[in-house]
Design a protein around this motif. Structure first.
Motif, PDB file in Angstrom:
ATOM      1  N   UNK A  33       0.836  -1.207   0.000  1.00 10.48           N
ATOM      2  CA  UNK A  33       0.000   0.000   0.000  1.00 10.48           C
ATOM      3  C   UNK A  33       0.866   1.251   0.000  1.00 10.48           C
ATOM      4  N   UNK A  34       1.886   1.268   0.860  1.00 16.00           N
ATOM      5  CA  UNK A  34       2.766   2.434   0.966  1.00 16.00           C
ATOM      6  C   UNK A  34       3.605   2.615  -0.298  1.00 16.00           C
ATOM      7  N   UNK A  35       3.871   1.533  -1.008  1.00 16.78           N
ATOM      8  CA  UNK A  35       4.662   1.625  -2.237  1.00 16.78           C
ATOM      9  C   UNK A  35       3.981   2.480  -3.298  1.00 16.78           C
ATOM     10  N   UNK A  36       2.679   2.698  -3.159  1.00 17.68           N
ATOM     11  CA  UNK A  36       1.961   3.526  -4.129  1.00 17.68           C
ATOM     12  C   UNK A  36       2.239   5.012  -3.939  1.00 17.68           C
ATOM     13  N   UNK A  37       2.789   5.400  -2.773  1.00 16.89           N
ATOM     14  CA  UNK A  37       3.073   6.814  -2.534  1.00 16.89           C
ATOM     15  C   UNK A  37       4.276   7.238  -3.371  1.00 16.89           C
TER      16      UNK A  37
END
Length: 306
Positions: free
Chosen positions: A160-164
């Motif tokens: 999820x955080x990799x999308x930032x």
């Protein structure tokens, strides 16, 4: 996009008579730049930031950045050595303020662990990192180290955080091969081994490199290991890694960074000083480290490099 590949050293903070030894710190930056490391981490766990007050932390970072820039000033065509800054804590608003201060500095990124001690939910972790990444003008390297923070960054959280757009890499200390492999296969985050003994596996699987405290001790050999593996010279890389394993194991036989400081002191690079509650490495371990880094070991390395 920043490049977090290669061997990065999480710099120790040298002390002399209880104060930060800025001259020794500058010399270490020059030493590691000359060894060909990809970059440095300032104020990471190995740098004992918890034992430094705010003014000391700022002074340490200023010295490292100036010395890293001096690498570029001192040699034609040389680039400044990239510096990532550790930012730790469990108060999101205070950490946002710290990151906003760091935005004005010529750093390559910030390294951020999960909030320690309070053990938030995974949703809380996503919110925490998102708020900090939103506040940062620099790339963010996630630091997954559950045995220090008390909470793991689960794979779904990491993905999820990799999308930032500003979260670009992860220092992987979770000890999960499944997670390491899934992140590498996903491809959005550069995966840096955070456990030094995992460097060989991580790079061979397609990880981008390592943030390795033990690379303080034989930096040229760690760089040679990375270069051999990324050039598909597997036999050479395996030989180098097997030679380094006893040193890596000894470097973590007692709490980091005491073993690293003991051997750097034996090499004449720093004083063997830490701040409480950290204590010096035992005499037995210090002697073991010196034996592993003695003249015979260095001569063998020189022969392999020729």
């Amino acid at each position: 996009m920043s490049d977090f590949s290669g061997i990065w050293i999480p710099l120790i903070t040298p002390f002399a008579d209880g104060a930060v030894d800025h001259a020794a710190l500058r010399a270490l930056v020059r030493r590691y730049a000359g060894a060909g490391v990809a970059g440095l981490v300032a104020l990471g766990t190995t740098g004992e930031p918890a034992a430094l007050d705010a003014a000391e932390q700022d002074a340490v970072l200023a010295t490292i950045l100036d010395a890293a820039q001096a690498v570029a000033r001192g040699a034609d065509g040389a680039r400044a050595l990239p510096v990532v800054v550790g930012v730790s804590g469990n108060h999101t608003a205070s950490m946002r303020e710290r990151i906003q201060q760091l935005n004005t500095l010529p750093i390559a990124g910030v390294l951020i662990a999960a909030p320690y001690y309070i053990r938030p939910s995974q949703a809380g972790i996503v919110g925490h990192f998102t708020a900090l990444a939103d506040a940062s003008d620099k790339p963010v390297v996630l630091y997954d180290i559950p045995y220090r923070t008390g909470v793991r960054l689960e794979l779904d959280t990491l993905l999820t955080l990799a999308a930032h757009p500003r979260i670009q890499a992860v220092k992987d200390c979770a000890g999960s091969l499944d997670t390491t492999l899934a992140l590498i296969r996903d491809g959005r985050l550069q995966v840096l081994a955070g456990e030094d003994i995992a460097i060989f596996n991580t790079v061979c699987l397609g990880g981008s490199g390592a943030i390795a405290a033990s690379a303080h001790l034989r930096p040229e050999r760690f760089v040679a290991l990375y270069r051999a593996l990324t050039a598909s010279r597997l036999d050479e890389g395996r030989r180098i890694f097997h030679d380094l394993v006893p040193l890596i194991q000894a470097a973590f036989a007692e709490p980091n960074p005491a073993p690293v400081k003991a051997l750097l002191a034996a090499q004449g690079l720093i004083r063997n000083e830490l701040r409480m509650p950290m204590t010096r490495a035992s005499d037995v371990l210090a002697a073991r480290l010196e034996a592993l880094d003695g003249p015979c070991a260095i001569e063998q390395d020189a022969e392999r490099l020729t």
